[in-house]
Design an enzyme around this catalytic site. Structure first.
Site, PDB file in Angstrom:
ATOM      1  N   HIS A   1      -2.882   4.406  -1.021  1.00  0.00           N
ATOM      2  CA  HIS A   1      -3.609   4.835   0.180  1.00  0.00           C
ATOM      3  C   HIS A   1      -4.263   6.182  -0.122  1.00  0.00           C
ATOM      4  O   HIS A   1      -3.580   7.169  -0.349  1.00  0.00           O
ATOM      5  CB  HIS A   1      -2.630   4.953   1.350  1.00  0.00           C
TER       6      HIS A   1
ATOM      7  N   TYR B   1      -4.420  11.393   4.809  1.00  0.00           N
ATOM      8  CA  TYR B   1      -3.101  11.452   4.181  1.00  0.00           C
ATOM      9  C   TYR B   1      -3.190  12.220   2.857  1.00  0.00           C
ATOM     10  O   TYR B   1      -4.232  12.743   2.489  1.00  0.00           O
ATOM     11  CB  TYR B   1      -2.534  10.048   4.043  1.00  0.00           C
TER      12      TYR B   1
ATOM     13  N   GLN C   1       0.869  -1.182   0.000  1.00  0.00           N
ATOM     14  CA  GLN C   1       0.000   0.000   0.000  1.00  0.00           C
ATOM     15  C   GLN C   1       0.907   1.233   0.000  1.00  0.00           C
ATOM     16  O   GLN C   1       1.558   1.537   0.993  1.00  0.00           O
ATOM     17  CB  GLN C   1      -0.896  -0.005   1.242  1.00  0.00           C
TER      18      GLN C   1
END
Length: 222
Positions: free
Chosen positions: A170, A175, A106
């Site tokens: 991700h 994020y 990921q």
């Protein structure tokens, strides 16, 4: 109607690109805190994924493999931001494969949620954003956006060099990619902000870059 669980669809193979998953059972990404400060995959961390593979999971996802070690995800961070990390990652992927499963890395840039401020580095974000630790990010420049897009492409290429045929981006929970997607954290007025199409541009460019470095048949999870 399913009368025997062994006949359930979840236990049947699934074809993704060139890769055949033996079933549809996954180990979801989660932080173990067994990562290393130098970006490598320690045996203790790898062993966890191998045991899940031995237990029958069709694929296992190693969380938050950073594309830029400068912007740390947590105190210890798995990374694929340089070619020297490929051999140990290849050995890790082979162990998972030999145990009967498939490894999905990921890929992440932590963006505003990086803990890099603890090292005196200002986090990057689409706009001025405050992270969970109270650190304030600065708006990433256009040139820096292009650099990060390239970093994702090169990290994906390193995955492929390590014998991995599927990757995940991700794109959630605060994020970098998610901060671009959300109108609540993306206040840009350039081509990366405003409309939903513009806010998705960063993610779409990452996907395009991965296809450039890995081929159009590289399956990408988001």
């Amino acid at each position: 109607m399913i009368t025997d669980m062994k006949d359930a669809k979840i236990f049947s193979p699934l074809q993704l690109g060139r890769t055949t998953l033996k079933n549809r059972i996954a180990m979801a990404p989660m932080s173990m805190h067994y990562e290393a400060t130098n970006g490598t995959v320690p045996k203790q961390l790898a062993d966890i994924f191998v045991r899940r593979a031995e237990g029958g999971a069709g694929y296992v996802v190693i969380d938050a493999v950073t594309v830029d070690h400068k912007y740390w995800y947590i105190g210890k961070t798995t990374a694929l931001d340089k070619d020297s990390l490929v051999p140990q990652f290849a050995a890790f992927a082979k162990r998972v494969s030999d145990a009967g499963s498939t490894l999905f890395p990921q890929l992440i840039h932590p963006g505003p949620e990086s803990i890099c401020a603890l090292k005196g580095i200002t986090p990057l974000g689409p706009s001025v954003n405050t992270n969970a630790n109270g650190a304030v990010s600065r708006p990433i420049t256009i040139d820096e956006i292009h650099k990060v897009v390239k970093q994702y492409g090169q990290a994906a290429r390193r995955c492929k060099d390590a014998g991995i045929d599927i990757i995940e981006i991700h794109a959630g929970i605060g994020y970098m990619v998610m901060r671009f997607l959300s109108k609540y954290s993306n206040h840009r007025t350039d081509e990366y902000g405003g409309s939903a199409e513009n806010r998705a541009r960063f993610l779409c460019e990452i996907i395009d870059e991965i296809h450039k470095t890995c081929g159009d048949d590289m399956p990408i999870l988001v």
